[in-house]
Design a protein around this motif. Structure first.
Motif, PDB file in Angstrom:
ATOM      1  N   GLN A   7     -25.657 -18.383 -38.501  1.00 52.65           N
ATOM      2  CA  GLN A   7     -27.033 -18.009 -38.843  1.00 52.65           C
ATOM      3  C   GLN A   7     -27.043 -16.974 -39.966  1.00 52.65           C
ATOM      4  OE1 GLN A   7     -29.753 -19.471 -37.644  1.00 52.65           O
ATOM      5  NE2 GLN A   7     -31.071 -18.236 -38.979  1.00 52.65           N
ATOM      6  N   GLU A   8     -26.135 -16.032 -39.897  1.00 51.32           N
ATOM      7  CA  GLU A   8     -26.028 -15.027 -40.960  1.00 51.32           C
ATOM      8  C   GLU A   8     -25.699 -15.681 -42.300  1.00 51.32           C
ATOM      9  OE1 GLU A   8     -23.102 -11.361 -42.385  1.00 51.32           O
ATOM     10  OE2 GLU A   8     -22.955 -12.115 -40.321  1.00 51.32           O
ATOM     11  N   LEU A   9     -24.735 -16.603 -42.297  1.00 49.62           N
ATOM     12  CA  LEU A   9     -24.347 -17.285 -43.520  1.00 49.62           C
ATOM     13  C   LEU A   9     -25.492 -18.129 -44.059  1.00 49.62           C
ATOM     14  CD1 LEU A   9     -20.719 -18.420 -42.550  1.00 49.62           C
ATOM     15  CD2 LEU A   9     -21.404 -16.360 -43.813  1.00 49.62           C
ATOM     16  N   LEU A  10     -26.217 -18.808 -43.155  1.00 46.61           N
ATOM     17  CA  LEU A  10     -27.352 -19.627 -43.570  1.00 46.61           C
ATOM     18  C   LEU A  10     -28.421 -18.772 -44.245  1.00 46.61           C
ATOM     19  CD1 LEU A  10     -29.058 -22.224 -43.615  1.00 46.61           C
ATOM     20  CD2 LEU A  10     -29.845 -21.633 -41.309  1.00 46.61           C
ATOM     21  N   GLU A  11     -28.800 -17.693 -43.613  1.00 45.48           N
ATOM     22  CA  GLU A  11     -29.860 -16.861 -44.177  1.00 45.48           C
ATOM     23  C   GLU A  11     -29.461 -16.278 -45.529  1.00 45.48           C
ATOM     24  OE1 GLU A  11     -30.810 -14.038 -41.141  1.00 45.48           O
ATOM     25  OE2 GLU A  11     -31.665 -15.554 -39.795  1.00 45.48           O
ATOM     26  N   LEU A  12     -28.206 -15.918 -45.671  1.00 42.28           N
ATOM     27  CA  LEU A  12     -27.726 -15.382 -46.946  1.00 42.28           C
ATOM     28  C   LEU A  12     -27.715 -16.469 -48.021  1.00 42.28           C
ATOM     29  CD1 LEU A  12     -26.709 -12.876 -48.361  1.00 42.28           C
ATOM     30  CD2 LEU A  12     -24.418 -13.339 -47.445  1.00 42.28           C
ATOM     31  N   ALA A  13     -27.272 -17.674 -47.658  1.00 39.78           N
ATOM     32  CA  ALA A  13     -27.276 -18.783 -48.607  1.00 39.78           C
ATOM     33  C   ALA A  13     -28.693 -19.144 -49.029  1.00 39.78           C
ATOM     34  CB  ALA A  13     -26.582 -20.004 -47.994  1.00 39.78           C
ATOM     35  N   LEU A 100     -35.794 -31.731 -67.920  1.00 39.49           N
ATOM     36  CA  LEU A 100     -36.038 -32.683 -66.832  1.00 39.49           C
ATOM     37  C   LEU A 100     -36.004 -31.943 -65.491  1.00 39.49           C
ATOM     38  CD1 LEU A 100     -33.800 -35.597 -68.129  1.00 39.49           C
ATOM     39  CD2 LEU A 100     -36.296 -35.614 -68.001  1.00 39.49           C
ATOM     40  N   PRO A 101     -36.768 -32.406 -64.499  1.00 40.79           N
ATOM     41  CA  PRO A 101     -36.936 -31.617 -63.275  1.00 40.79           C
ATOM     42  C   PRO A 101     -35.831 -31.759 -62.234  1.00 40.79           C
ATOM     43  CG  PRO A 101     -38.321 -33.567 -63.186  1.00 40.79           C
ATOM     44  CD  PRO A 101     -37.684 -33.561 -64.554  1.00 40.79           C
ATOM     45  N   THR A 102     -34.931 -32.728 -62.371  1.00 47.59           N
ATOM     46  CA  THR A 102     -33.955 -32.976 -61.306  1.00 47.59           C
ATOM     47  C   THR A 102     -32.707 -32.116 -61.506  1.00 47.59           C
ATOM     48  OG1 THR A 102     -34.776 -35.232 -61.099  1.00 47.59           O
ATOM     49  CG2 THR A 102     -32.679 -34.745 -60.041  1.00 47.59           C
ATOM     50  N   TRP A 103     -32.760 -30.928 -60.950  1.00 46.93           N
ATOM     51  CA  TRP A 103     -31.611 -30.021 -60.926  1.00 46.93           C
ATOM     52  C   TRP A 103     -31.722 -29.164 -59.667  1.00 46.93           C
ATOM     53  CZ3 TRP A 103     -33.261 -24.964 -60.956  1.00 46.93           C
ATOM     54  CH2 TRP A 103     -34.499 -24.700 -61.551  1.00 46.93           C
ATOM     55  N   ALA A 104     -30.632 -28.537 -59.294  1.00 47.45           N
ATOM     56  CA  ALA A 104     -30.626 -27.825 -58.016  1.00 47.45           C
ATOM     57  C   ALA A 104     -29.598 -26.705 -58.018  1.00 47.45           C
ATOM     58  CB  ALA A 104     -30.320 -28.798 -56.875  1.00 47.45           C
ATOM     59  N   VAL A 105     -29.794 -25.791 -57.099  1.00 51.49           N
ATOM     60  CA  VAL A 105     -28.803 -24.762 -56.758  1.00 51.49           C
ATOM     61  C   VAL A 105     -28.136 -25.192 -55.462  1.00 51.49           C
ATOM     62  CG1 VAL A 105     -28.414 -22.332 -56.208  1.00 51.49           C
ATOM     63  CG2 VAL A 105     -30.239 -22.977 -57.818  1.00 51.49           C
ATOM     64  N   SER A 106     -26.810 -25.250 -55.455  1.00 60.14           N
ATOM     65  CA  SER A 106     -26.076 -25.712 -54.282  1.00 60.14           C
ATOM     66  C   SER A 106     -25.117 -24.622 -53.800  1.00 60.14           C
ATOM     67  CB  SER A 106     -25.286 -26.984 -54.630  1.00 60.14           C
ATOM     68  OG  SER A 106     -24.479 -27.391 -53.539  1.00 60.14           O
ATOM     69  N   ILE A 107     -25.260 -24.236 -52.540  1.00 61.80           N
ATOM     70  CA  ILE A 107     -24.413 -23.193 -51.956  1.00 61.80           C
ATOM     71  C   ILE A 107     -23.907 -23.666 -50.594  1.00 61.80           C
ATOM     72  CG2 ILE A 107     -24.269 -20.805 -51.172  1.00 61.80           C
ATOM     73  CD1 ILE A 107     -26.616 -20.147 -53.023  1.00 61.80           C
ATOM     74  N   ALA A 108     -22.596 -23.700 -50.438  1.00 57.44           N
ATOM     75  CA  ALA A 108     -21.978 -24.037 -49.155  1.00 57.44           C
ATOM     76  C   ALA A 108     -21.120 -22.872 -48.695  1.00 57.44           C
ATOM     77  CB  ALA A 108     -21.125 -25.298 -49.270  1.00 57.44           C
ATOM     78  N   ALA A 109     -21.047 -22.699 -47.389  1.00 55.11           N
ATOM     79  CA  ALA A 109     -20.158 -21.699 -46.806  1.00 55.11           C
ATOM     80  C   ALA A 109     -19.125 -22.402 -45.943  1.00 55.11           C
ATOM     81  CB  ALA A 109     -20.943 -20.692 -45.979  1.00 55.11           C
ATOM     82  N   GLU A 110     -17.871 -22.132 -46.227  1.00 49.94           N
ATOM     83  CA  GLU A 110     -16.760 -22.665 -45.437  1.00 49.94           C
ATOM     84  C   GLU A 110     -16.220 -21.577 -44.528  1.00 49.94           C
ATOM     85  OE1 GLU A 110     -14.913 -25.702 -48.836  1.00 49.94           O
ATOM     86  OE2 GLU A 110     -13.929 -23.802 -48.375  1.00 49.94           O
ATOM     87  N   LEU A 111     -15.842 -21.956 -43.327  1.00 44.48           N
ATOM     88  CA  LEU A 111     -15.170 -21.055 -42.400  1.00 44.48           C
ATOM     89  C   LEU A 111     -13.835 -21.671 -42.036  1.00 44.48           C
ATOM     90  CD1 LEU A 111     -15.168 -18.529 -40.604  1.00 44.48           C
ATOM     91  CD2 LEU A 111     -16.327 -19.880 -38.841  1.00 44.48           C
ATOM     92  N   ASP A 112     -12.773 -21.001 -42.407  1.00 42.42           N
ATOM     93  CA  ASP A 112     -11.416 -21.505 -42.172  1.00 42.42           C
ATOM     94  C   ASP A 112     -11.250 -22.929 -42.706  1.00 42.42           C
ATOM     95  OD1 ASP A 112     -10.764 -19.090 -40.902  1.00 42.42           O
ATOM     96  OD2 ASP A 112     -11.480 -19.817 -38.973  1.00 42.42           O
ATOM     97  N   GLY A 113     -11.819 -23.188 -43.878  1.00 41.18           N
ATOM     98  CA  GLY A 113     -11.632 -24.460 -44.568  1.00 41.18           C
ATOM     99  C   GLY A 113     -12.610 -25.551 -44.229  1.00 41.18           C
ATOM    100  N   GLU A 114     -13.506 -25.323 -43.249  1.00 39.95           N
ATOM    101  CA  GLU A 114     -14.495 -26.326 -42.864  1.00 39.95           C
ATOM    102  C   GLU A 114     -15.885 -25.861 -43.270  1.00 39.95           C
ATOM    103  OE1 GLU A 114     -14.123 -29.355 -41.530  1.00 39.95           O
ATOM    104  OE2 GLU A 114     -11.940 -29.124 -41.599  1.00 39.95           O
ATOM    105  N   THR A 115     -16.658 -26.751 -43.886  1.00 38.54           N
ATOM    106  CA  THR A 115     -18.018 -26.408 -44.292  1.00 38.54           C
ATOM    107  C   THR A 115     -18.900 -26.272 -43.064  1.00 38.54           C
ATOM    108  OG1 THR A 115     -17.727 -27.633 -46.362  1.00 38.54           O
ATOM    109  CG2 THR A 115     -19.975 -27.057 -45.739  1.00 38.54           C
ATOM    110  N   VAL A 116     -19.527 -25.103 -42.916  1.00 43.53           N
ATOM    111  CA  VAL A 116     -20.369 -24.850 -41.744  1.00 43.53           C
ATOM    112  C   VAL A 116     -21.837 -24.660 -42.113  1.00 43.53           C
ATOM    113  CG1 VAL A 116     -18.503 -23.925 -40.338  1.00 43.53           C
ATOM    114  CG2 VAL A 116     -19.829 -22.370 -41.791  1.00 43.53           C
ATOM    115  N   VAL A 117     -22.111 -24.357 -43.375  1.00 40.43           N
ATOM    116  CA  VAL A 117     -23.484 -24.140 -43.837  1.00 40.43           C
ATOM    117  C   VAL A 117     -23.636 -24.754 -45.219  1.00 40.43           C
ATOM    118  CG1 VAL A 117     -25.092 -22.368 -44.701  1.00 40.43           C
ATOM    119  CG2 VAL A 117     -23.966 -22.055 -42.495  1.00 40.43           C
ATOM    120  N   GLY A 118     -24.752 -25.399 -45.447  1.00 38.86           N
ATOM    121  CA  GLY A 118     -25.055 -25.919 -46.775  1.00 38.86           C
ATOM    122  C   GLY A 118     -26.531 -25.715 -47.095  1.00 38.86           C
ATOM    123  N   VAL A 119     -26.807 -25.261 -48.309  1.00 43.22           N
ATOM    124  CA  VAL A 119     -28.177 -25.078 -48.785  1.00 43.22           C
ATOM    125  C   VAL A 119     -28.287 -25.655 -50.182  1.00 43.22           C
ATOM    126  CG1 VAL A 119     -29.967 -23.418 -49.450  1.00 43.22           C
ATOM    127  CG2 VAL A 119     -28.601 -23.016 -47.391  1.00 43.22           C
TER     128      VAL A 119
END
Length: 266
Positions: A7-13, A100-119
């Motif tokens: 939850q902490e990682l999600l809110e920060l992302a 053009l409008p199709t662009w994004a900011v992508s942020i993922a958080a990995e914990l010990d090599g596994e992706t646990v959060v994505g925004v």
């Protein structure tokens, strides 16, 4: 239930993606120009890519100084906490450069090599997508579910093309062979947006060769948490060789065709 760390990682992302998206949307100069090139003269970086990545890394570091980073525009630190942030500050740079409008900011958080959060924040759509491993995928307050699988010949599939001419030529050959077997092919210019569109039921599938971890890190988790299947070549995870995401029922036949057509090599 989301673990406190997740939850902490999600809110920060989410906060970092929102601020970076605001910067990119509201701070885009009228005379925006190319700051550098990468794989070829048409694979570009703008001053805004660099500014957005700095904003993201500075914000996260202020809250979690021991975390590591992997960012498209050069952020690369190991960290000591077991958490690594995988960041594409502006996915769809050429779209952004052209207005053009199709662009994004992508942020993922990995914990010990596994992706646990994505925004993934797509400011020009007014949309932000997020997922926490095991807790579903969401667009705002709406839980996302990928489409029911159509027959392959009724599947709408998106792809992207490399900026190196020889690679693009082979990718065009693969698309040429696929088109008669599908409903149609789309090309948005942003891998992160395409993966979220699979999650949101706007596409039946997506594939691309040549992606880096920051291109698909967040979007891959969002697609999977929405019920899509993701991978690379048969039996493999997404990689630079090939990234595939599709609704169940479309995934395996699409992946098999891509293998047969050599979509994983130049």
């Amino acid at each position: 239930m989301t673990a406190p760390l997740h939850q902490e990682l999600l809110e920060l992302a989410q906060e970092a993606a929102r601020r970076a998206g605001d910067l990119l949307r509201d701070g885009r100069p009228a005379d925006l120009a190319v700051a550098a090139t990468k794989s070829s003269p048409i694979d570009v970086v703008t001053e805004m890519d660099i500014a957005a990545e700095k904003l993201i890394t500075d914000l996260i570091s202020a809250h979690r100084p021991d975390d590591g980073f992997l960012g498209e525009e050069g952020a690369a630190t190991e960290g000591t906490s077991g958490v690594r942030w995988v960041i594409d500050p502006l996915d769809g740079t050429v779209n952004y450069l052209y207005g053009l409008p199709t662009w994004a900011v992508s942020i993922a958080a990995e914990l010990d090599g596994e992706t646990v959060v994505g925004v993934v924040a797509a400011p020009m759509r007014g949309e932000t997508y997020h997922a926490v491993r095991g807790a579903g995928a969401w667009q705002g307050d709406r839980r996302l579910t990928c489409r029911s699988a159509p027959p392959l010949d009724q599947a709408l599939v998106s792809t992207g093309f490399n900026y190196v001419t020889e690679v693009r030529a082979h990718q065009a050959e693969v698309a040429h062979r696929l088109i008669p077997l599908l409903r149609d092919i789309r090309r948005s210019g942003s891998a992160a947006v395409d993966l979220c569109d699979v999650a949101a039921g706007r596409l039946d599938g997506y594939y691309e060769r040549g992606l880096n971890a920051w291109d698909y890190g967040a979007g891959d988790l969002i697609a999977r948490e929405a019920g899509a299947l993701t991978g690379g070549r048969p039996g493999e995870r997404p990689s630079r060789d090939l990234t595939v995401a599709a609704t169940p029922g479309v995934f395996e036949p699409l992946q098999r065709l891509l293998e047969d057509f050599g979509a994983w090599h130049d």
